[in-house]
Design a protein around this motif. Structure first.
Motif, mmCIF file in Angstrom:
data_model
loop_
_atom_site.group_PDB
_atom_site.id
_atom_site.type_symbol
_atom_site.label_atom_id
_atom_site.label_comp_id
_atom_site.label_asym_id
_atom_site.label_seq_id
_atom_site.Cartn_x
_atom_site.Cartn_y
_atom_site.Cartn_z
ATOM 1 N N GLU A 1 58.970 18.204 -41.863
ATOM 2 C CA GLU A 1 58.846 18.646 -40.463
ATOM 3 C C GLU A 1 59.152 17.463 -39.532
ATOM 4 O OE1 GLU A 1 58.165 21.754 -39.451
ATOM 5 O OE2 GLU A 1 57.082 22.750 -41.069
ATOM 6 N N ALA A 2 60.309 16.832 -39.770
ATOM 7 C CA ALA A 2 60.644 15.601 -39.042
ATOM 8 C C ALA A 2 60.705 15.821 -37.534
ATOM 9 C CB ALA A 2 61.979 15.048 -39.541
ATOM 10 N N ASP A 3 61.195 16.976 -37.097
ATOM 11 C CA ASP A 3 61.256 17.234 -35.650
ATOM 12 C C ASP A 3 59.865 17.249 -35.038
ATOM 13 O OD1 ASP A 3 60.726 19.570 -37.073
ATOM 14 O OD2 ASP A 3 61.952 20.869 -35.806
ATOM 15 N N ALA B 1 68.520 5.806 -39.552
ATOM 16 C CA ALA B 1 67.697 4.639 -39.870
ATOM 17 C C ALA B 1 67.143 4.672 -41.290
ATOM 18 C CB ALA B 1 66.541 4.542 -38.879
ATOM 19 N N SER B 2 67.005 5.851 -41.877
ATOM 20 C CA SER B 2 66.221 5.949 -43.109
ATOM 21 C C SER B 2 66.986 6.454 -44.326
ATOM 22 C CB SER B 2 64.998 6.849 -42.883
ATOM 23 O OG SER B 2 65.398 8.139 -42.468
ATOM 24 N N GLY C 1 57.132 8.484 -33.869
ATOM 25 C CA GLY C 1 58.328 7.664 -34.072
ATOM 26 C C GLY C 1 58.054 6.179 -34.238
ATOM 27 N N PRO C 2 57.299 5.526 -33.319
ATOM 28 C CA PRO C 2 57.046 4.082 -33.441
ATOM 29 C C PRO C 2 56.309 3.708 -34.722
ATOM 30 C CG PRO C 2 56.546 4.843 -31.214
ATOM 31 C CD PRO C 2 56.807 6.068 -32.039
ATOM 32 N N VAL C 3 55.345 4.538 -35.139
ATOM 33 C CA VAL C 3 54.599 4.244 -36.373
ATOM 34 C C VAL C 3 55.517 4.386 -37.592
ATOM 35 C CG1 VAL C 3 52.611 4.893 -37.791
ATOM 36 C CG2 VAL C 3 52.451 5.036 -35.328
ATOM 37 N N THR D 1 67.449 17.543 -33.908
ATOM 38 C CA THR D 1 67.470 17.010 -32.551
ATOM 39 C C THR D 1 68.106 15.619 -32.570
ATOM 40 O OG1 THR D 1 65.313 15.959 -32.820
ATOM 41 C CG2 THR D 1 65.323 18.244 -32.040
ATOM 42 N N THR D 2 68.366 15.063 -31.388
ATOM 43 C CA THR D 2 68.941 13.712 -31.328
ATOM 44 C C THR D 2 67.970 12.690 -31.922
ATOM 45 O OG1 THR D 2 68.116 13.530 -29.054
ATOM 46 C CG2 THR D 2 70.412 14.172 -29.339
ATOM 47 N N LYS D 3 66.654 12.910 -31.726
ATOM 48 C CA LYS D 3 65.651 12.004 -32.305
ATOM 49 C C LYS D 3 65.703 12.042 -33.832
ATOM 50 C CE LYS D 3 62.001 12.077 -28.743
ATOM 51 N NZ LYS D 3 60.611 12.565 -28.503
ATOM 52 N N VAL D 4 65.831 13.254 -34.400
ATOM 53 C CA VAL D 4 65.887 13.398 -35.859
ATOM 54 C C VAL D 4 67.158 12.741 -36.392
ATOM 55 C CG1 VAL D 4 66.006 15.029 -37.786
ATOM 56 C CG2 VAL D 4 64.458 15.486 -35.883
ATOM 57 N N ALA D 5 68.287 12.917 -35.669
ATOM 58 C CA ALA D 5 69.549 12.299 -36.088
ATOM 59 C C ALA D 5 69.420 10.777 -36.113
ATOM 60 C CB ALA D 5 70.674 12.733 -35.147
#
Length: 446
Positions: free
Chosen positions: A166-168, A209-210, A176-178, A200-204
């Motif tokens: 459930e990354a979104d 990064a991962s 996100g920061p943690v 979403t753009t955040k998930v992308a």
């Protein structure tokens, strides 16, 4: 970084679990759990995962994605047994427990041990569980980071798998920061699965990064509701929401139902109102202790309570097998939240109903939802005379609920003051305490 390879979806019937290459101990567990054939996400993701690839899975709740990421982890664990093999990050406590249970059920034949790290539970107990060298850690990001910083001997240095479920939602909840801090201290040489209902753009950004050269598996390209779900609305004045909810609960009393509210206060208030009128209701929201939340879910799942009054903490990820009706007491602000809520019913090919209470202030919201789901909701028929007869009892129940909430707030304030003086932590009180002292009124004829 290269763009993810697209996994093609096939129109042919799904393969069997055996033909996908799973080992006998996992096939035995699958048979015991009565999984017949792989779901679409399982059929698409498992071949790539078993081949050792990183996975981006785009799939909605109820699609079978937990098994899609758990099975390849368990198969690799069988081939390469070691402790602290995989870490799963999930956005909510309830989902973390559910994922842990599924890992242990699917890995029952190979003796898999899992530990859950979430808030609301004593950190020392969790540290003791970690010292017993589990294979799988399932955690909310905040509590996982706390243990990495504070629990002696605990690290993720030997980790082979990282799973972000459930990354979104993880990113919507500002984890996100943690997560970034955790990513910096875990091995780069690992396999990573990222599952999300939306890209979403955040998930992308998190994906870049991962993950390393991932395969993208997508089985739901847009938000939609299932064809077996019948969707209704009730257009009422704001002042009559409570009485119409009681009318619905009364006329649909033989069904199991989930009632969604926008606020914790309304979830607690409505559960008191319904119980005072004789309906077997239990609340579920983020201000309950962990034992209370798990207790509420267990009672609802077992049928001990027919009505669950919840905030959106219960809208995603939770596997509640049989919900006949979803009622939106408050219409959600975002269309995707509506789809997740009503997705609690009409699961796995079964039929179900949703009813949304719409006031004069909600017209634009309901029109936006209808545009997204590409479907017009039907008007739920009501008996105006019966609603009028219920009004007095609804108002009385509302007054009792307000008084009960005031008493609870006063008692909670006294307890917090005592605890500051060195008393016990009250985060883990038994769930039955939530129901203590609730007024009960005899119901009239239905």
């Amino acid at each position: 970084m290269p763009s993810p390879e697209e996994a093609s979806t096939s129109a042919t019937p799904p393969p069997s679990f055996k033909s996908l290459g799973l080992i006998d101990p996992l096939l035995e567990a699958i048979e015991n759990l009565k999984y017949k054939t792989p779901t679409e996400i399982q059929a698409e993701a498992l071949p790539h995962a078993l081949a050792g690839r990183d996975i981006i899975g785009v799939a909605s709740t109820g699609s079978g994605k937990t098994a899609a990421f758990a099975l390849p982890v368990l198969q690799r664990l069988w081939e390469e047994p070691k402790s602290l093999f995989a870490c799963v990050m999930a956005p909510t406590r309830e989902l973390a427990y559910q994922i842990s249970q599924q890992f242990e059920a699917l890995g029952s034949a190979i003796g898999v041990r899992s530990v859950v790290l979430v808030g609301g539970i004593n950190e020392t107990e969790q540290a003791i569980a970690l010292a017993k060298r589990p294979h799988i850690v399932v955690a909310t990001p905040g509590r996982l980071h706390w243990h990495l910083e504070n629990t002696k001997g605990f690290s993720l240095r030997g980790l082979k798998f990282l799973i972000l479920d459930e990354a979104d939602r993880l990113l919507d909840l500002d984890f996100g920061p943690v997560i970034d801090k955790i990513l910096k201290i875990i091995p780069k040489d690992r396999t990573t699965y990222l599952y999300s209902a939306t890209m979403t753009t955040k998930v992308a950004k998190l994906q870049r990064a991962s993950l390393s050269n991932p395969v993208r598996v997508e089985v739901s390209s847009k938000y939609s509701t299932v064809s077996t779900l019948l969707q209704y609305y009730l257009f009422i004045p704001l002042s009559q929401k409570d009485v119409h909810l009681i009318y619905l609960a009364n006329s649909l009393a033989q069904n199991s139902m989930m009632i969604f509210t926008r606020t914790v206060h309304d979830a607690q208030r409505l559960s008191i109102i319904l119980r005072s009128l004789g309906f077997p209701a239990v609340p579920l929201h983020g201000q309950l202790s962990q034992s209370q939340r798990l207790g509420a879910l267990a009672k609802f799942k077992s049928g001990g309570r027919k009505v669950l009054v919840a905030t959106d903490v219960a809208s995603r990820g939770l596997d509640i097998p049989s919900v006949d009706i979803v009622i939106n007491f408050d219409i959600p602000t975002h269309s995707k939240d509506y789809i997740h809520r009503v997705g609690r019913t009409a699961r796995a090919g079964r039929s179900g109903k949703s009813i949304t209470l719409v006031t004069q202030y909600d017209v634009e919201l309901i029109q936006r939802i209808e545009a997204v789901i590409e479907k017009k909701m039907e008007l739920w028929p009501t008996d105006k005379e019966e609603v009028a007869l219920l009004r007095e009892r609804a108002e009385e129940a509302g007054r009792l609920a307000a008084a009960e909430l005031r008493d609870q707030a006063a008692a909670g304030g006294k307890k917090r003051r005592r605890d500051k003086g060195g008393g016990a932590d009250d985060r883990d009180r038994d769930d039955d305490e939530v129901e203590a002292g609730m007024p009960v009124m005899k119901k009239g004829k239905r």
